[in-house]
Write an enzyme that holds these catalytic residues in place. Structure first.
Site, PDB file in Angstrom:
ATOM      1  N   SER A 143       0.854  -1.190   0.000  1.00 42.83           N
ATOM      2  CA  SER A 143       0.000   0.000   0.000  1.00 42.83           C
ATOM      3  C   SER A 143       0.887   1.236   0.000  1.00 42.83           C
ATOM      4  CB  SER A 143      -0.880   0.022   1.261  1.00 42.83           C
ATOM      5  OG  SER A 143      -1.607   1.227   1.368  1.00 42.83           O
ATOM      6  N   TYR A 156      -2.156  -0.670  10.523  1.00 40.33           N
ATOM      7  CA  TYR A 156      -2.173  -0.980   9.099  1.00 40.33           C
ATOM      8  C   TYR A 156      -0.883  -0.504   8.438  1.00 40.33           C
ATOM      9  CZ  TYR A 156      -3.907  -1.106   4.259  1.00 40.33           C
ATOM     10  OH  TYR A 156      -4.076  -1.356   2.914  1.00 40.33           O
TER      11      TYR A 156
END
Length: 265
Positions: A143, A156
């Site tokens: 990501s 995350y």
């Protein structure tokens, strides 16, 4: 390029995983579709067949990446499907929507079990297969959050940073053995990622973020990823919003980026 190749996709029941599976079906790949929800995998298989894949060339293999004890058996099943595994696309994952103070340690551990340890454990089981073959392609959905810290994403971001580091190091270890490694860094893509994200207590966030709803269409995202695979890119950045600028801003103007994300908080 992918015609006749055996491609195993985790997190294939929705979002980027599903979209890439459909593109692979169009390209003539043999597919192994994995996620926890078998009914959704069956739906994706039917969609792949509608795209031109032969039903016998699409395997539904339900899998929970956190069930480490089951992975060796799952890999054996995957290999038995066509006799090889040409690509493993580690795409399973969950996100987070809570501040550090709001987040239970159990929630942090859940994020790492799914987003880090599950990916590592499956990769370790598949790697000997590829080494025996003398070739293979490992890919992972990391990501932009794997390079840029963002508020309400401490767990995350930590997990995705870990994935970038692990797979970059794996590339360095295995390039001499014919194993190619790709890291994918999506920005905001229109999927259910925020709806399925964890709140601090581990329950589902249940809402779509504004930045996700305004993000890149998931089919367009999959097409960018496929082009990157074909070009043998080591890293594929994909997205259309301002968040993609963060990748180069951090490289050249890190203090500017830190101020930008602080304002987001």
């Amino acid at each position: 390029m992918f015609s006749g190749q055996v491609v195993w996709i985790t997190g294939a029941s929705s979002g980027i995983g599903e979209a890439v599976a459909l593109e692979m079906a169009t390209e003539g790949a043999s597919l192994i579709l994995s996620a926890r929800r078998e009914s959704e995998l069956t739906r994706v298989k039917e969609a792949c067949v509608a795209r031109g894949a032969a039903a016998e060339n699409v395997m539904v293999l339900p899998l929970d990446v956190t069930d480490e004890a089951s992975l060796a058996e799952k890999v054996a099943e995957a290999r038995a499907f066509k006799g090889c595994i040409d690509m493993l696309y580690n795409n399973a994952g969950i996100s987070q929507r809570s501040t550090c103070l709001e987040t239970d340690m159990a929630t942090y551990r859940r994020l790492f079990e799914v987003d880090v340890f599950g990916q590592i454990a499956l990769t370790k089981e598949v790697l000997p297969v590829m080494l025996e073959q003398g070739n293979g392609h490992m890919a992972v959905t990391a990501s932009v959050a794997g390079k840029v810290g963002a508020p309400k994403r401490t767990g995350y971001c930590a997990a995705k940073h870990a994935m970038m580091g692990f797979f970059d190091a794996l590339r360095a270890e295995t390039s001499k053995d014919g194993i190619f490694v790709t890291t994918i860094t999506p920005g905001f893509i229109r999927t259910a990622i925020s709806e399925n994200a964890l709140k601090g207590d581990g329950t589902e966030f249940g809402k779509m973020d504004e930045n996700i709803s305004g993000g890149m269409d998931v089919t367009d995202c999959a097409k960018v990823i496929m082009r990157g695979f074909k070009k043998k890119k080591k890293e594929i950045a994909v997205g259309k919003g301002m968040e993609m600028n963060a990748l180069w801003v951090k490289r050249f103007f890190p203090n500017m980026l830190f101020k930008m994300v602080e304002r987001l908080g």
